[in-house]
Scaffold this motif. Structure first.
Motif, PDB file in Angstrom:
ATOM      1  N   ARG A   1       2.189   1.679  -3.585  1.00  0.00           N
ATOM      2  CA  ARG A   1       1.241   2.567  -4.399  1.00  0.00           C
ATOM      3  C   ARG A   1       0.876   3.873  -4.095  1.00  0.00           C
ATOM      4  NH1 ARG A   1      -3.964   0.119  -6.077  1.00  0.00           N
ATOM      5  NH2 ARG A   1      -3.810   1.996  -7.196  1.00  0.00           N
TER       6      ARG A   1
ATOM      7  N   GLY B   1       3.236  -3.529  -5.439  1.00  0.00           N
ATOM      8  CA  GLY B   1       2.990  -1.938  -5.248  1.00  0.00           C
ATOM      9  C   GLY B   1       3.695  -0.859  -6.190  1.00  0.00           C
TER      10      GLY B   1
ATOM     11  N   MET C   1       2.171  -1.167  -9.604  1.00  0.00           N
ATOM     12  CA  MET C   1       0.717  -0.881  -9.917  1.00  0.00           C
ATOM     13  C   MET C   1       0.744   0.890  -9.907  1.00  0.00           C
ATOM     14  SD  MET C   1      -1.247  -3.720  -7.267  1.00  0.00           S
ATOM     15  CE  MET C   1      -2.141  -2.522  -6.575  1.00  0.00           C
ATOM     16  N   ALA C   2       1.439   1.334  -9.473  1.00  0.00           N
ATOM     17  CA  ALA C   2       1.526   2.836  -8.962  1.00  0.00           C
ATOM     18  C   ALA C   2       2.283   3.156 -10.483  1.00  0.00           C
ATOM     19  CB  ALA C   2       2.421   3.162  -8.006  1.00  0.00           C
TER      20      ALA C   2
ATOM     21  N   LYS D   1       0.936  -1.113   0.339  1.00  0.00           N
ATOM     22  CA  LYS D   1      -0.008  -0.002   0.099  1.00  0.00           C
ATOM     23  C   LYS D   1       1.076   1.162  -0.019  1.00  0.00           C
ATOM     24  CE  LYS D   1      -3.975  -2.097   2.206  1.00  0.00           C
ATOM     25  NZ  LYS D   1      -4.863  -2.116   3.644  1.00  0.00           N
TER      26      LYS D   1
END
Length: 168
Positions: free
Chosen positions: A31, A67, A70-71, A28
């Protein structure tokens, strides 16, 4: 050593502060664009400890990679939208003589030239870099040879007013 001369299986040093739930937290944080330093601060450890966790706990390392991917994908999508232009639904709210109205609209954003340039220079530097460099037969970049004669240098110096003339 035990009484029979065998080494004990007792771990040496301080126990690790690593916990399995750190995987999801780290994912998280990645991200959200957190750096390794920021994550180390969040977990209350040094960056070197974070690097050790990456090495010793493959699932932790994989969660960081996931993460970050995805970012990066989200940013790439937004850059692509800026470069190509996009539209989205919106609502215009107005107040006329105390009557508030909401009108559904579609906002249009034209392609952004700066985003286009950035995208092309990074995706296709072979075609879009500012200054293509000449290459030799072996594929290596050749140095650019710049020659200036003494005469050219004097002409340029004569074109510039010297400090004494400029002061008068």
């Amino acid at each position: 050593m035990t009484a029979k001369g065998k080494a004990s299986a007792k771990p040496v040093g301080r126990p690790s502060r690593y916990k399995e739930e750190f995987c999801e937290q780290a994912k998280k944080l990645c991200r959200l664009g957190a750096t390794d330093k920021e994550m180390a601060d969040f977990f209350g450890v040094a960056v070197s400890t974070l690097n050790l966790w990456k090495k010793n706990h493959p699932q932790f390392s994989e969660s960081l990679k996931a993460g970050k991917q995805m970012a990066d994908a989200e940013v790439a999508e937004k850059l692509f939208q800026r470069a190509t232009g996009y539209s989205h639904p919106d609502v215009h709210i107005s107040n006329f003589q105390g009557l508030i109205t909401q009108t559904p609209i579609t906002k249009h954003y034209p392609p952004d030239p700066t985003s286009m340039i950035f995208w092309l220079k990074n995706r296709r530097p072979d075609l879009w870099r500012d200054k293509p460099e000449p290459e030799g037969d072996d594929g290596k970049v050749l140095p650019v040879k710049v020659e200036i004669s003494v005469k050219d240098a004097r002409i340029r110096d004569d074109d510039q007013p010297n400090a004494k003339q400029a002061a008068s």
